[in-house]
Motif scaffolding. Structure first.
Motif, PDB file in Angstrom:
ATOM      1  N   SER A 106       0.828  -1.213   0.000  1.00 26.90           N
ATOM      2  CA  SER A 106       0.000   0.000   0.000  1.00 26.90           C
ATOM      3  C   SER A 106       0.858   1.256   0.000  1.00 26.90           C
ATOM      4  O   SER A 106       0.561   2.219  -0.717  1.00 26.90           O
ATOM      5  CB  SER A 106      -0.927   0.004   1.219  1.00 26.90           C
ATOM      6  OG  SER A 106      -1.800  -1.100   1.172  1.00 26.90           O
ATOM      7  N   SER A 114      -0.784   6.324  -6.670  1.00 24.56           N
ATOM      8  CA  SER A 114      -1.972   5.543  -7.038  1.00 24.56           C
ATOM      9  C   SER A 114      -3.197   5.974  -6.247  1.00 24.56           C
ATOM     10  O   SER A 114      -3.089   6.387  -5.102  1.00 24.56           O
ATOM     11  CB  SER A 114      -1.713   4.052  -6.770  1.00 24.56           C
ATOM     12  OG  SER A 114      -0.623   3.604  -7.513  1.00 24.56           O
ATOM     13  N   LYS A 115      -4.335   5.815  -6.864  1.00 20.72           N
ATOM     14  CA  LYS A 115      -5.620   6.084  -6.216  1.00 20.72           C
ATOM     15  C   LYS A 115      -5.993   4.859  -5.367  1.00 20.72           C
ATOM     16  O   LYS A 115      -5.481   3.760  -5.605  1.00 20.72           O
ATOM     17  CB  LYS A 115      -6.679   6.343  -7.280  1.00 20.72           C
ATOM     18  CG  LYS A 115      -6.421   7.601  -8.086  1.00 20.72           C
ATOM     19  CD  LYS A 115      -7.507   7.794  -9.139  1.00 20.72           C
ATOM     20  CE  LYS A 115      -7.316   9.111  -9.854  1.00 20.72           C
ATOM     21  NZ  LYS A 115      -6.556   8.988 -11.080  1.00 20.72           N
ATOM     22  N   PRO A 116      -6.895   5.029  -4.396  1.00 15.27           N
ATOM     23  CA  PRO A 116      -7.278   3.900  -3.538  1.00 15.27           C
ATOM     24  C   PRO A 116      -7.713   2.647  -4.303  1.00 15.27           C
ATOM     25  O   PRO A 116      -7.328   1.534  -3.930  1.00 15.27           O
ATOM     26  CB  PRO A 116      -8.421   4.467  -2.688  1.00 15.27           C
ATOM     27  CG  PRO A 116      -8.094   5.927  -2.589  1.00 15.27           C
ATOM     28  CD  PRO A 116      -7.525   6.279  -3.951  1.00 15.27           C
ATOM     29  N   ASN A 117      -8.497   2.806  -5.376  1.00 13.91           N
ATOM     30  CA  ASN A 117      -8.932   1.620  -6.122  1.00 13.91           C
ATOM     31  C   ASN A 117      -7.749   0.953  -6.830  1.00 13.91           C
ATOM     32  O   ASN A 117      -7.719  -0.267  -6.996  1.00 13.91           O
ATOM     33  CB  ASN A 117     -10.056   1.955  -7.101  1.00 13.91           C
ATOM     34  CG  ASN A 117      -9.625   2.899  -8.208  1.00 13.91           C
ATOM     35  OD1 ASN A 117      -8.784   3.782  -8.005  1.00 13.91           O
ATOM     36  ND2 ASN A 117     -10.215   2.734  -9.378  1.00 13.91           N
ATOM     37  N   GLU A 118      -6.752   1.731  -7.238  1.00 18.39           N
ATOM     38  CA  GLU A 118      -5.542   1.166  -7.860  1.00 18.39           C
ATOM     39  C   GLU A 118      -4.710   0.418  -6.823  1.00 18.39           C
ATOM     40  O   GLU A 118      -4.156  -0.641  -7.119  1.00 18.39           O
ATOM     41  CB  GLU A 118      -4.707   2.272  -8.509  1.00 18.39           C
ATOM     42  CG  GLU A 118      -5.392   2.932  -9.693  1.00 18.39           C
ATOM     43  CD  GLU A 118      -4.649   4.162 -10.193  1.00 18.39           C
ATOM     44  OE1 GLU A 118      -4.729   4.426 -11.402  1.00 18.39           O
ATOM     45  OE2 GLU A 118      -3.998   4.865  -9.381  1.00 18.39           O
ATOM     46  N   LYS A 120      -5.914  -1.021  -4.173  1.00 22.41           N
ATOM     47  CA  LYS A 120      -6.656  -2.263  -3.903  1.00 22.41           C
ATOM     48  C   LYS A 120      -6.320  -3.324  -4.955  1.00 22.41           C
ATOM     49  O   LYS A 120      -6.061  -4.483  -4.637  1.00 22.41           O
ATOM     50  CB  LYS A 120      -8.165  -1.985  -3.888  1.00 22.41           C
ATOM     51  CG  LYS A 120      -8.986  -3.203  -3.556  1.00 22.41           C
ATOM     52  CD  LYS A 120     -10.475  -2.881  -3.531  1.00 22.41           C
ATOM     53  CE  LYS A 120     -11.234  -4.129  -3.152  1.00 22.41           C
ATOM     54  NZ  LYS A 120     -12.286  -4.454  -4.040  1.00 22.41           N
ATOM     55  N   LYS A 121      -6.298  -2.923  -6.222  1.00 21.03           N
ATOM     56  CA  LYS A 121      -5.955  -3.861  -7.298  1.00 21.03           C
ATOM     57  C   LYS A 121      -4.505  -4.326  -7.169  1.00 21.03           C
ATOM     58  O   LYS A 121      -4.195  -5.489  -7.421  1.00 21.03           O
ATOM     59  CB  LYS A 121      -6.198  -3.226  -8.658  1.00 21.03           C
ATOM     60  CG  LYS A 121      -7.667  -3.063  -8.980  1.00 21.03           C
ATOM     61  CD  LYS A 121      -7.867  -2.381 -10.312  1.00 21.03           C
ATOM     62  CE  LYS A 121      -9.348  -2.153 -10.590  1.00 21.03           C
ATOM     63  NZ  LYS A 121      -9.567  -1.389 -11.809  1.00 21.03           N
ATOM     64  N   GLU A 124      -4.449  -6.928  -4.494  1.00 18.86           N
ATOM     65  CA  GLU A 124      -5.025  -8.186  -4.992  1.00 18.86           C
ATOM     66  C   GLU A 124      -4.053  -8.915  -5.905  1.00 18.86           C
ATOM     67  O   GLU A 124      -3.972 -10.145  -5.890  1.00 18.86           O
ATOM     68  CB  GLU A 124      -6.332  -7.906  -5.740  1.00 18.86           C
ATOM     69  CG  GLU A 124      -7.465  -7.478  -4.831  1.00 18.86           C
ATOM     70  CD  GLU A 124      -8.681  -6.949  -5.592  1.00 18.86           C
ATOM     71  OE1 GLU A 124      -8.618  -6.794  -6.837  1.00 18.86           O
ATOM     72  OE2 GLU A 124      -9.703  -6.671  -4.925  1.00 18.86           O
TER      73      GLU A 124
END
Length: 187
Positions: A106, A114-118, A120-121, A124
């Motif tokens: 993170s 990076s943005k939060p959704n990036e 997260k990806k 993953e």
């Protein structure tokens, strides 16, 4: 000359254990990133922003590692050194390692912009592989570390061995970025 360096290091670690271990971890994380960039990725020039990110993460991580090792040393006690070491490895690998790896990935993502959704990806995609690789290397290293190395030297032992680990995680956490550090469309 080497004995002078060793004496200066011992003095620094004794007087300023957190600062010394933060600095050494920063330098060794930076070294792993440089090896990843020049040897693994075969880049013509070093991405200094990326390397600075690893330097920063290494400094903060070194402080955290010293605090964690101190916690383990104060919390897990007993008469049998082998059993104590096994318990420390268990707690380290089942509690600290999974959390630290997630925070590390993170942090790299945040420092890459990076943005939060990036992020997260990114987690993953990268977390499972890095955690599996962690379990192939670190339990054995930590068993030796906790059984035979004094507390003030545990971070440096881990970080010397971690140069190869740092090279791997630098490569792994940057394999889906463009040369300027931005995420590409593969996210």
């Amino acid at each position: 000359m080497l004995s002078q360096i060793a004496r200066i290091y011992q003095n620094g670690v004794s007087k300023y254990p957190y600062l010394a271990q933060g600095i050494q971890t920063a330098v060794l994380m930076s070294t792993g990133d440089i090896i990843a960039q020049k040897v693994v990725e075969k880049k013509a020039s070093i991405d200094y922003k990326r390397n600075g990110n690893f330097l920063l993460i290494g400094f903060v991580g070194g402080l955290g590692l010293r605090k964690w090792y101190g916690f383990l040393s104060n919390s897990i006690k007993g008469n049998n050194k082998a059993i104590i070491a096994v318990k420390k490895v268990g707690v380290d690998q089942l509690v600290f390692a999974p959390i630290f790896i997630g925070v590390f990935i993170s942090a790299v993502g945040m420092l890459q912009g990076s943005k939060p959704n990036e992020i997260k990806k990114k987690l993953e995609r990268e977390y499972p592989d890095i955690l599996k690789a962690n379990y192939k290397i670190w339990p054995a290293v930590q068993l030796i570390n906790f059984a035979f190395v004094p507390l003030n030297y545990q971070v440096v032992l881990v970080q010397v061995i971690a140069i190869l680990w740092n090279t791997y995680i630098s490569f792994k956490t940057n394999e889906n970025t463009s040369p300027n550090g931005d995420y590409n469309a593969r996210l």
